[in-house]
Scaffold this active site. Structure first.
Site, PDB file in Angstrom:
ATOM      1  N   ASP A 326       0.848  -1.193   0.000  1.00 19.38           N
ATOM      2  CA  ASP A 326       0.000   0.000   0.000  1.00 19.38           C
ATOM      3  C   ASP A 326       0.888   1.250   0.000  1.00 19.38           C
ATOM      4  O   ASP A 326       2.098   1.177   0.234  1.00 19.38           O
ATOM      5  CB  ASP A 326      -0.926  -0.032   1.234  1.00 19.38           C
ATOM      6  CG  ASP A 326      -2.137   0.884   1.071  1.00 19.38           C
ATOM      7  OD1 ASP A 326      -2.180   1.678   0.114  1.00 19.38           O
ATOM      8  OD2 ASP A 326      -3.047   0.809   1.925  1.00 19.38           O
ATOM      9  N   GLU A 521     -10.033   7.720   4.858  1.00 17.39           N
ATOM     10  CA  GLU A 521      -8.950   7.092   5.637  1.00 17.39           C
ATOM     11  C   GLU A 521      -8.864   7.668   7.055  1.00 17.39           C
ATOM     12  O   GLU A 521      -9.880   8.051   7.645  1.00 17.39           O
ATOM     13  CB  GLU A 521      -7.633   7.196   4.869  1.00 17.39           C
ATOM     14  CG  GLU A 521      -7.732   6.506   3.502  1.00 17.39           C
ATOM     15  CD  GLU A 521      -6.411   6.281   2.825  1.00 17.39           C
ATOM     16  OE1 GLU A 521      -5.449   5.869   3.482  1.00 17.39           O
ATOM     17  OE2 GLU A 521      -6.332   6.501   1.598  1.00 17.39           O
TER      18      GLU A 521
HETATM   19  C1  BGC Z   1      -5.025   3.357   0.647  1.00 18.23           C
HETATM   20  C2  BGC Z   1      -5.274   2.261  -0.368  1.00 18.23           C
HETATM   21  C3  BGC Z   1      -5.266   2.820  -1.762  1.00 18.23           C
HETATM   22  C4  BGC Z   1      -3.960   3.546  -2.002  1.00 18.23           C
HETATM   23  C5  BGC Z   1      -3.816   4.130  -3.394  1.00 18.23           C
HETATM   24  C6  BGC Z   1      -3.816   4.188   0.287  1.00 18.23           C
HETATM   25  O1  BGC Z   1      -3.720   5.304   1.087  1.00 18.23           O
HETATM   26  O2  BGC Z   1      -4.842   2.773   1.920  1.00 18.23           O
HETATM   27  O3  BGC Z   1      -6.505   1.633  -0.080  1.00 18.23           O
HETATM   28  O4  BGC Z   1      -5.443   1.788  -2.691  1.00 18.23           O
HETATM   29  O5  BGC Z   1      -3.844   4.603  -1.066  1.00 18.23           O
HETATM   30  O6  BGC Z   1      -4.606   5.239  -3.583  1.00 18.23           O
END
Ligand code: BGC
Length: 632
Positions: A326, A521
């Site tokens: 990630d 998030e």
């Molecule tokens: C998230 C992921 C996401 C990635 C790319 C991260 O901050 O946890 O779920 O796929 O960003 O955007």
């Protein structure tokens, strides 16, 4: 010393030099990680009739170590430093983190952007196409004008795997329309604490529901044979492996967050019994990539765990696709960047979402191989997995002609509207107030989310944190849907603040559409998941001017409404329905029935958190259990 002695001496020196040269060239060859043989005019890997494993082996036989390491790098598109770097470094993947948009932020601008990246990659020595990825978590939602489907929590409430497969197919169509072949979805996280800022990204806290809907989504995305004849049409990525959703409040490793990126404190038994089965199913249905989470298991970052990634996922579950880390996750492993990267790769991470410093990454990994900190076999395994997916996607052939008219098409909007209707959950319905009866003539609509498409779409819509406002091309607000569904003879009044005139007779019905403003998030970690004061004031005001009040909750998570709901005649959870707000009205007015069920328990107090396997922390009954939902 005689001449013949000198001759002998030179002979020995000559032989020694010869050995040295052979040794050095062997070492250089080993360092390059492959034979350096010339590329023939028509190498086997370019022949689409050749089986994928042979194409991969053939291609790898021409690759240098640098070219292999490049394939393991996944770079955020705004971090590309110079035009030409995709080619120079042979980068394996690029992505749009949210906000990673083309200057021309339209479907055709997206198509153009992706095409440019792909063309650049194809002009590299071996012509290996770059894999472009986005978070299509509720439609191709980076792109203004795309169809925005309900967030996964709403699809979870529908409980309908057939619907979820269709949604994934339509999302895949919109991705293909812009040339994007990789989505970081579906989400397999299972939330136990509603304060977490990613609850709405999940289907449910029930592993069985996650397995069935997740599998349907993977198949819908990957097996979209109407648009592509390749083995995989769009690469799905169940995320985040493993234990995400079970983190403890206040355990985040990120100082700005409270629970996101935190620690999951379960023992191995629970990890295996609760969190692993959905991933097992994902492997069975052919998920070709898996993303590891930013959380920790106890103190161990998942991306650093050889046991979880290599042993359990790859060896025990037999996962043959590639593991992607990630965002910046690898560098959150303790240690300097060099140590962190080798730890993750040795643990089994195949492609690293850097997402910034690719030059340093290539340098570090080259050094790690030369020092023996990473084996060539590990690099080869990673690259073989990545290239297999690329061949399965048909990236080496021009198998798909993007058609931007698919983006936001009316067929997809009809499907999204239906998905909205199926996602609504009826919590309360005093005296059968819903569906709204024909004799209801005057309706007052109020609330912060009634005429706010940004709120109903939630985050991960054009912007990472979403847009709190009424902008999204082609979308329909919940208010517009109510106006459309109400009969000819009805009068609809709207005021977001419910400042309706007190003097006149009360309206037959008040509809308050209230809830959360968008967040994503850890920035959405919320210690106080209640309705806002403003929303409560609006509902109370509406009660003064309407005979009955229905509250429609536009929310990414259950909110604590234990006292509030007592004052409402009816309550509906609309989750984050997306661009097709009319789907809400379809059900309120009885064109379609309420069929949705809560995909997770709805707590009555914060003391009940976390709710693990349906059992509240203080063992009291939640306000509504998982799978609650009234029907009529
Ligand atoms: C998230 C992921 C996401 C990635 C790319 C991260 O901050 O946890 O779920 O796929 O960003 O955007």
């Amino acid at each position: 010393m005689t001449i013949s002695h000198l001759g002998k001496y030179w002979l020995i020196v000559l032989i020694a030099c010869l050995f040295m040269t052979l040794f050095i060239s062997y070492e250089a060859h080993k360092f390059a990680g492959s034979n350096m043989s010339e590329l023939p005019d028509n190498p086997l890997y370019r022949n689409s009739e050749t089986p994928v494993n042979q194409r991969v082996a053939d291609l790898m036989s021409y690759m240098t170590l640098e070219e292999k390491i490049g394939q393991m790098a996944l770079v955020e598109k705004n971090s590309l430093k110079e035009v030409g770097d995709i080619q120079t470094y042979g980068l394996g993947g690029a992505l749009s983190g949210f906000g990673g948009r083309p200057d021309d932020n339209t479907p055709s601008g997206w198509k153009q952007m992706v095409e440019t990246f792909v063309l650049e990659s194809r002009s590299s020595r071996l012509g290996i196409p770059i894999l472009y990825g986005v978070d299509a978590i509720h439609g191709h939602s980076n792109v203004p004008g795309s169809t925005i489907f309900p967030h996964f929590i709403g699809l979870g409430a529908s409980g309908d795997a057939t619907l979820v497969k269709k949604v994934a197919q339509a999302t895949g169509d919109e991705l293909l329309a812009t040339g994007v072949r990789w989505s970081y979805s579906p989400t397999y996280d299972m939330p136990e604490d509603i304060r977490w800022g990613r609850v709405y990204e999940t289907f449910s806290d029930d592993p069985q529901l996650v397995s069935s809907l997740g599998s349907a989504y993977i198949r819908g995305l990957q097996e979209n044979q109407t648009k592509s004849s390749t083995t995989i049409s769009v690469l799905a990525t169940p995320k985040h492996y493993i234990g995400v959703g079970g983190m403890l409040w206040n355990s985040s490793s990120n100082e700005n967050f409270r629970i996101d990126q935190g620690s999951t404190p379960v023992d191995e038994k629970k990890l295996r019994e609760h969190y692993l089965p959905p991933f097992q199913k994902a492997v069975e249905v052919g998920a070709a990539s898996v993303m590891v989470g930013l959380n920790s298991w106890g103190d161990t970052k998942i991306a650093s765990s050889t046991y979880l990634v290599q042993t359990v996922l790859k060896e025990e579950l037999g996962f043959k696709g590639f593991v992607v880390s990630d965002w910046y996750g690898v560098y959150e492993i303790p240690g300097d960047n060099y140590t962190a990267a080798i730890t993750a790769i040795n643990a089994g991470v195949d492609m690293v979402m850097l997402p910034f410093e690719y030059k340093e990454f290539v340098r570090d990994i080259k050094q790690a191989v030369s020092k023996g900190d990473i084996s060539e076999a590990r690099i080869d395994d990673a690259v073989q997995r990545i290239l297999t997916a690329k061949f399965q996607l048909g990236l080496f052939e021009t198998s798909i002609t993007p058609d931007i008219s698919e983006v936001g098409s009316s067929a997809h909007r009809v499907l999204a509207r239906d998905a909205v209707a199926k996602s609504l959950v009826l919590l309360k319905n005093n005296n059968g107030l819903l569906p709204i009866k024909e004799d209801v003539r005057t309706i007052q609509v109020a609330g912060s989310a009634a005429d706010n498409i940004g709120r109903q779409a939630g985050a991960w819509t054009v912007e990472w944190q979403g847009i709190d406002g009424n902008w999204l091309p082609g979308a329909t607000s919940i208010l517009a849907g109510i106006r459309e569904s109400a009969g000819e003879g009805s009068v609809i009044q709207f005021d977001a603040d419910a400042n309706f005139s007190l003097g006149s007779p009360k309206a037959d019905l008040g509809i308050a559409v209230v809830g959360e403003s968008p967040y994503a998030e850890g920035l959405g970690d919320n210690p106080n998941p209640f309705l806002s004061e403003e929303d409560i004031v609006v509902i109370n005001r509406l009660k003064e001017t309407s005979l009955k009040v229905v509250v429609v909750l536009v929310t990414g998570r259950p909110l604590i409404i234990t006292d509030d709901i007592k004052n409402w005649d009816a309550a509906v959870v609309a989750w984050l329905p997306g661009s097709e707000g009319a789907g809400v009205a379809d059900v309120l007015f009885g064109k379609k029935p309420f069929t949705g069920k809560l995909p997770l328990p709805w707590p009555s107090t914060l003391r009940q958190l976390p709710i693990v396997g349906g059992i509240t922390n203080d063992r009291s009954a939640p306000l509504f259990p998982r799978y609650f939902g009234l029907q009529y």
